[in-house]
Design a protein around this motif. Structure first.
Motif, PDB file in Angstrom:
ATOM      1  N   GLY A 194       0.745  -1.405   0.010  1.00 51.52           N
ATOM      2  CA  GLY A 194       0.093   0.055  -0.142  1.00 51.52           C
ATOM      3  C   GLY A 194       0.922   1.333   0.017  1.00 51.52           C
ATOM      4  N   GLU A 195       0.554   1.974   1.050  1.00 50.24           N
ATOM      5  CA  GLU A 195       1.353   3.374   1.189  1.00 50.24           C
ATOM      6  C   GLU A 195       2.669   3.377   1.123  1.00 50.24           C
ATOM      7  OE1 GLU A 195      -3.086   3.741   2.043  1.00 50.24           O
ATOM      8  OE2 GLU A 195      -1.401   2.718   2.690  1.00 50.24           O
ATOM      9  N   LEU A 196       3.173   2.096   1.602  1.00 43.67           N
ATOM     10  CA  LEU A 196       4.675   2.030   2.090  1.00 43.67           C
ATOM     11  C   LEU A 196       5.188   1.954   0.613  1.00 43.67           C
ATOM     12  CD1 LEU A 196       4.754  -0.593   4.904  1.00 43.67           C
ATOM     13  CD2 LEU A 196       4.524   1.915   5.074  1.00 43.67           C
ATOM     14  N   ALA A 197       4.744   1.292  -0.272  1.00 46.89           N
ATOM     15  CA  ALA A 197       5.347   1.236  -1.732  1.00 46.89           C
ATOM     16  C   ALA A 197       5.156   2.678  -2.322  1.00 46.89           C
ATOM     17  CB  ALA A 197       4.531   0.209  -2.477  1.00 46.89           C
ATOM     18  N   LEU A 198       4.053   3.450  -2.071  1.00 42.77           N
ATOM     19  CA  LEU A 198       4.198   4.688  -2.569  1.00 42.77           C
ATOM     20  C   LEU A 198       5.118   5.590  -2.029  1.00 42.77           C
ATOM     21  CD1 LEU A 198       0.065   5.281  -2.553  1.00 42.77           C
ATOM     22  CD2 LEU A 198       1.682   4.704  -4.745  1.00 42.77           C
ATOM     23  N   ALA A 199       5.497   5.395  -1.014  1.00 40.30           N
ATOM     24  CA  ALA A 199       6.413   6.202  -0.037  1.00 40.30           C
ATOM     25  C   ALA A 199       7.604   6.067  -0.957  1.00 40.30           C
ATOM     26  CB  ALA A 199       6.292   6.174   1.173  1.00 40.30           C
ATOM     27  N   ALA A 200       7.899   4.755  -0.886  1.00 40.40           N
ATOM     28  CA  ALA A 200       9.311   4.458  -1.682  1.00 40.40           C
ATOM     29  C   ALA A 200       9.567   4.804  -2.955  1.00 40.40           C
ATOM     30  CB  ALA A 200       9.515   2.981  -1.511  1.00 40.40           C
ATOM     31  N   ALA A 201       8.435   4.516  -3.760  1.00 39.80           N
ATOM     32  CA  ALA A 201       8.440   5.156  -5.128  1.00 39.80           C
ATOM     33  C   ALA A 201       8.713   6.535  -5.257  1.00 39.80           C
ATOM     34  CB  ALA A 201       7.231   4.535  -5.784  1.00 39.80           C
ATOM     35  N   ALA A 202       7.791   7.273  -4.277  1.00 38.95           N
ATOM     36  CA  ALA A 202       7.972   8.744  -4.448  1.00 38.95           C
ATOM     37  C   ALA A 202       9.348   9.229  -4.099  1.00 38.95           C
ATOM     38  CB  ALA A 202       6.681   9.422  -3.413  1.00 38.95           C
ATOM     39  N   GLY A 203      10.006   8.637  -3.122  1.00 39.90           N
ATOM     40  CA  GLY A 203      11.184   8.915  -2.844  1.00 39.90           C
ATOM     41  C   GLY A 203      12.336   8.869  -4.048  1.00 39.90           C
ATOM     42  N   LYS A 204      12.137   7.539  -4.481  1.00 41.31           N
ATOM     43  CA  LYS A 204      13.037   7.222  -5.636  1.00 41.31           C
ATOM     44  C   LYS A 204      12.847   8.350  -7.148  1.00 41.31           C
ATOM     45  CE  LYS A 204      13.786   2.680  -3.752  1.00 41.31           C
ATOM     46  NZ  LYS A 204      13.746   1.183  -4.006  1.00 41.31           N
ATOM     47  N   GLU A 205      11.685   8.637  -7.047  1.00 40.79           N
ATOM     48  CA  GLU A 205      11.225   9.463  -8.302  1.00 40.79           C
ATOM     49  C   GLU A 205      11.214  11.010  -8.040  1.00 40.79           C
ATOM     50  OE1 GLU A 205      11.047   8.251 -11.345  1.00 40.79           O
ATOM     51  OE2 GLU A 205      11.048   6.171 -10.868  1.00 40.79           O
ATOM     52  N   GLY A 206      11.383  11.297  -6.844  1.00 38.33           N
ATOM     53  CA  GLY A 206      11.690  12.793  -6.344  1.00 38.33           C
ATOM     54  C   GLY A 206      10.293  13.490  -6.196  1.00 38.33           C
TER      55      GLY A 206
END
Length: 470
Positions: A194-206
């Motif tokens: 869920g939101e944990l995957a979104l947070a990780a992706a957001a960090g890597k994509e800026g």
């Protein structure tokens, strides 16, 4: 203490409600009326194994937060529950295909609509209904996207564009694209992370993530999933009918490291999302004493409709973080928000999920340009969401005065079919390429070079209200 299945099944009413979750048996009788999603969603699992229902929405640590230690009655063997009835079963549409070979490789998905088609096929039926449904006849949902189709681009040629810069700043935080993750509840419906995957992706994509007030994971867990404490994380706030719960939420958000509060005001009541409600009615078919209502209504039953502009003073007494009002739907309220000194507004009709036939956010942006142009590029940033599916949509919004755009459903869809973080990053990569290539077509090297004259909004402007009183 060992609990037998027969003993569990005896506690199947409002007067005595027990549920099993991951082999632990809880007495949730006293929790029924305070459950944010309403009592009915628990009662339909009374005396049964509620693990599947619980896991589809919540993270395990929520049990310790929500229930007192005395609620734990004992444990039950998984074998005794192997054939328990679970009303919220996923759709088998995908596996019914004789050529079923699993979801398509991410490399074969080439636009954001592809992710939606995959999600419709692979999401459980209740998850699809909750994510995809709009209010009533879904006119607003459809018009949100059509508004962008009514605006044409006016490309410039022979500009010698070697590179383009898609960076911008959202509330003082540098981001790689003028795109943020809109707050979207219950992301665990789409993927266990869920939101944990979104947070990780957001960090890597800026990118910036705005965490939903009704997220599957706590804000503390999501904050821990970031790449670093510097990664921007904003918190959405729905004001609870029990104001003390909202006070607690804001304090937790601040302590967890949230850098702004986005107070959502466009849903004092929940819209009639008929797809969602019809599916729930099918689950409740054998329970004639219960009124069917969808996931949206049960999840949002705690939202307070009894707030006005004074809620901003209440919020400022709790925190000095930047405040953004999400759900501005006319120029008059945009001006009032500016007068109240908020740091940002989101032009939004809740993705067409609240009041049907409410005008599209892009039309509201044109209202601002016509009747209150001083708000454009002011101290108050203007964000917009709803119906954005292409890089050209993003650039049209920026050219007309928006700071950045939010996407909700596409991020949820990109999590589905087991894609998780990889799916989110693939979706962002597609959108990034579309933004970059269309900046080159327009003849600009940076977002700051986008101008209103680079678009022709004449067809949409015909829908503008004749006059307003500010």
């Amino acid at each position: 203490m060992h609990i037998t299945r027969a003993e569990l099944e005896q506690h199947n009413s409002r007067q005595s409600c027990w549920v099993a979750i991951h082999g632990a048996v809880y007495d949730v009788t006293d929790f029924l009326d305070s459950h944010p999603g309403g009592s009915k969603v628990i009662l339909r699992c009374a005396g049964k194994d509620a693990t599947s229902d619980f896991d589809s929405v919540h993270s395990p640590d929520l049990l310790d937060e929500a229930l007192p230690p005395k609620a734990l009655k004992g444990r039950i063997d998984a074998a005794e529950l192997s054939d328990s009835n679970n009303p919220a079963k996923p759709s088998d549409n995908a596996k019914s295909d004789s050529n079923y070979n699993g979801p398509p490789p991410l490399s074969t998905l080439i636009n954001l609509n592809d992710f939606e088609q995959v999600a419709q096929k692979y999401l459980p039926a209740n998850a699809w209904a909750y994510y995809a449904s709009g209010a009533d006849d879904e006119i607003s949902k459809k018009n949100n996207a059509r508004a962008y189709q009514k605006v044409s681009l006016r490309p410039r040629i022979l500009r010698n564009i070697a590179t383009v810069d898609t960076r911008t700043s959202i509330l003082g935080h540098s981001v790689s694209l003028p795109v943020y993750l809109s707050p979207s509840g219950i992301a665990k419906f789409a993927h266990p992370d869920g939101e944990l995957a979104l947070a990780a992706a957001a960090g890597k994509e800026g990118l910036v993530q705005v965490l939903a007030n009704m997220a599957s994971y706590s804000i503390e867990r999501v904050a821990e999933a970031r790449l670093s404490s510097d990664q921007p994380l904003f918190a959405q706030l729905y004001v609870n009918r029990d104001i003390n719960k909202s006070v607690e939420f804001v304090k937790r958000a601040v302590k967890a490291g949230a850098q702004s509060i986005w107070i959502t005001v466009d849903s004092p009541v929940v819209g009639k999302r008929e797809m969602d409600e019809r599916l729930n009615l099918s689950f409740m078919a054998n329970e004639s004493d219960e009124k069917g209502q969808g996931v949206a209504k049960t999840a949002a039953s705690s939202i307070s409709p009894f707030i006005d502009w004074s809620i901003l003073s209440w919020l400022r007494d709790l925190t000095d973080l930047p405040v953004v009002i999400k759900g501005i739907q006319c120029v008059e309220d945009a001006v009032i928000a500016y007068q109240h000194g908020v740091q940002g507004i989101v032009l939004s009709n809740h993705g067409g999920r609240s009041q049907d036939t409410a005008q599209s956010p892009l039309l509201t942006l044109l209202e601002i340009r016509k009747f209150a142009p001083f708000l454009i590029n002011s101290r108050m940033q203007i964000f917009i969401d709803g119906g954005i599916r292409r890089g050209t949509d993003v650039l049209k919004a920026i050219a007309l005065g928006a700071t950045a755009v939010g996407l909700g459903r596409p991020f949820l869809f990109s999590l589905s079919a087991g894609y998780g973080e990889a799916g989110v990053r693939r979706m962002v990569d597609i959108l990034r390429h579309e933004i970059e290539s269309n900046m080159t077509f327009l003849g600009v090297t940076s977002l700051s070079e986008l101008r209103p004259e680079m678009v022709n909004a004449g067809r949409l402007e015909r829908e503008l209200i004749g006059s307003v009183k500010l």
